[in-house]
Design a protein around this motif. Structure first.
Motif, PDB file in Angstrom:
ATOM      1  N   THR A 137      -0.543   5.840   6.809  1.00  0.00           N
ATOM      2  CA  THR A 137      -0.114   6.930   7.686  1.00  0.00           C
ATOM      3  C   THR A 137       0.837   6.421   8.765  1.00  0.00           C
ATOM      4  OG1 THR A 137      -2.142   8.189   7.303  1.00  0.00           O
ATOM      5  CG2 THR A 137      -0.915   8.662   9.330  1.00  0.00           C
ATOM      6  N   GLU A 157       9.562   7.736   8.799  1.00  0.00           N
ATOM      7  CA  GLU A 157      10.178   9.051   8.945  1.00  0.00           C
ATOM      8  C   GLU A 157      10.845   9.210  10.309  1.00  0.00           C
ATOM      9  OE1 GLU A 157       6.747  11.352   8.144  1.00  0.00           O
ATOM     10  OE2 GLU A 157       6.822  10.984   5.976  1.00  0.00           O
ATOM     11  N   HIS A 166      -0.099  15.538   1.329  1.00  0.00           N
ATOM     12  CA  HIS A 166      -0.677  15.805   2.649  1.00  0.00           C
ATOM     13  C   HIS A 166       0.383  15.677   3.736  1.00  0.00           C
ATOM     14  CE1 HIS A 166      -3.688  15.957   5.820  1.00  0.00           C
ATOM     15  NE2 HIS A 166      -3.175  14.848   6.335  1.00  0.00           N
ATOM     16  N   ARG A 167       1.394  14.843   3.514  1.00  0.00           N
ATOM     17  CA  ARG A 167       2.454  14.664   4.493  1.00  0.00           C
ATOM     18  C   ARG A 167       3.608  15.643   4.280  1.00  0.00           C
ATOM     19  NH1 ARG A 167       1.846  11.098   7.976  1.00  0.00           N
ATOM     20  NH2 ARG A 167       4.025  11.325   8.648  1.00  0.00           N
ATOM     21  N   ALA A 222       4.225   5.486   7.200  1.00  0.00           N
ATOM     22  CA  ALA A 222       5.009   6.669   6.854  1.00  0.00           C
ATOM     23  C   ALA A 222       5.561   7.347   8.094  1.00  0.00           C
ATOM     24  CB  ALA A 222       4.140   7.645   6.054  1.00  0.00           C
ATOM     25  N   ARG A 223       4.749   7.447   9.136  1.00  0.00           N
ATOM     26  CA  ARG A 223       5.190   8.085  10.381  1.00  0.00           C
ATOM     27  C   ARG A 223       6.343   7.301  11.009  1.00  0.00           C
ATOM     28  NH1 ARG A 223       0.425   8.130  13.963  1.00  0.00           N
ATOM     29  NH2 ARG A 223      -0.342   9.658  12.441  1.00  0.00           N
ATOM     30  N   ARG A 255      10.852  15.344   0.896  1.00  0.00           N
ATOM     31  CA  ARG A 255      10.479  16.156   2.051  1.00  0.00           C
ATOM     32  C   ARG A 255      11.697  16.354   2.928  1.00  0.00           C
ATOM     33  NH1 ARG A 255       6.897  14.098   7.230  1.00  0.00           N
ATOM     34  NH2 ARG A 255       7.319  15.911   8.550  1.00  0.00           N
ATOM     35  N   PHE A 266      -1.821  11.666  -0.905  1.00  0.00           N
ATOM     36  CA  PHE A 266      -1.289  11.159   0.359  1.00  0.00           C
ATOM     37  C   PHE A 266       0.086  11.742   0.639  1.00  0.00           C
ATOM     38  CE2 PHE A 266       1.305   8.062   2.676  1.00  0.00           C
ATOM     39  CZ  PHE A 266       0.529   7.837   3.803  1.00  0.00           C
ATOM     40  N   TYR A 299       5.258  16.320   1.325  1.00  0.00           N
ATOM     41  CA  TYR A 299       6.194  15.975   0.259  1.00  0.00           C
ATOM     42  C   TYR A 299       5.903  16.804  -0.990  1.00  0.00           C
ATOM     43  CZ  TYR A 299       7.971  11.902   2.793  1.00  0.00           C
ATOM     44  OH  TYR A 299       8.563  11.089   3.713  1.00  0.00           O
TER      45      TYR A 299
END
Length: 309
Positions: free
Chosen positions: A96, A103, A130-131, A99-100, A306, A127, A133
């Protein structure tokens, strides 16, 4: 126990080794080494705004990510963020946070879209979804047992056709750049790519530490490069073809098979025991070629996308 995310430090050996270890555990079908990771970081074109991130827990690298802009895309604003977490360290926040951070970097450098490759497994897909994508195309990793498999026999090239190696172009690799650029434009992809920067190609392909000029095979037709199979090796027993293609004017004549078969035979003779490659699931012709050689699909990954707000 706190997880932190930071940039990989190219001068710190343990960073590259930790990154490589995570990648080897999560993607054992792609060739890379600590040296190749540092080369990618230090030689990728500046316009890519490329970063390699590591997630660290108690001094141990437990996750990694590659993030940047697809600077060779014909459409600006296309970014990528690929996240990997040690299989025994999942569920602890590393993915997480990676990825944060990735991005946020993409948004800061002007990306409008983030693409991510995700292994086709329920937990990985969940995963990504949930974000926010959404699944797009898929691609396969393929493996061939070079030590015990039966390769098609070598055949004599027809009149006017000649086999060379990449090493034969050491004095002037530009013809191979032109061939690579033409065939890459026709590769199935979410992002249209156009190679226009010869210097960047030299750094990213020709001078890459994994690239094997000796095992790269090139087919000449009447003296002109018409098809090729580009090879990489990891310094051990693993060999991979990262691009096999034919110029448009010469397709339909079996030249890609000729090039790849030549490279595979020479790789086996040199002591390599496993061959890897990858194909988009929509690339029927190349999947058929690799099936003819005896490759088996060993894993599948899904491209997720995304839109960044």
């Amino acid at each position: 126990m706190t997880v932190i995310v930071r940039d990989l430090r190219p001068g710190v050996r343990s960073d590259a080794e930790g990154f490589a270890r995570v990648r080897q555990l999560t993607l054992p079908f792609i060739l890379f080494t600590p040296e190749s990771l540092v080369h990618d970081l230090t030689h990728t074109h500046p316009d890519a705004r490329f970063r390699q991130l590591v997630a660290e827990e108690d001094g141990e690298v437990v996750g990694a990510a590659q993030v940047g802009l697809a600077h060779e895309s014909t459409e600006p604003g296309q970014g990528f963020a690929n996240v990997y977490v040690h299989p025994e360290r999942t569920g602890r926040g590393a993915g997480t946070l990676l990825a944060r951070t990735a991005e946020a970097h993409l948004s800061a450098v002007g990306a409008r879209t983030s693409y991510a490759w995700v292994l086709d497994a329920p937990s990985n897909r969940a995963f990504a979804e949930h974000r926010g994508y959404t699944a797009s195309r898929s691609a396969h990793f393929l493996r061939l047992d070079l030590a015990n498999g039966a390769l098609p026999p070598l055949r004599t090239p027809p009149p006017g056709v000649e086999l060379r190696t990449g090493a034969d172009f050491a004095d002037d690799p530009r013809p191979l750049f032109a061939l690579d650029a033409e065939t890459t434009r026709d590769e199935p992809s979410d992002i249209d790519t156009e190679f226009a920067d010869y210097r960047a190609w030299l750094d990213g392909t020709w001078r890459h530490p994994l690239f094997s000029r000796e095992l790269t095979s090139v087919v000449l037709v009447d003296g002109r490069p018409a098809a090729f199979s580009a090879a990489r090796t990891d310094g051990g027993t693993r060999y991979g073809t990262v691009m096999t293609g034919t110029a448009r004017a010469f397709r339909g004549r079996g030249l890609a098979k000729l090039a790849k078969n030549d490279s595979l035979h020479r790789a086996r003779a040199a002591g390599f025991t496993q061959a890897f490659t990858g194909n988009d699931s929509g690339n029927g012709p190349m999947l058929a070629v690799n099936k003819w050689f005896g490759y088996d699909i060993c894993a599948t990954e899904v491209r997720y996308v995304r839109e960044l707000g």
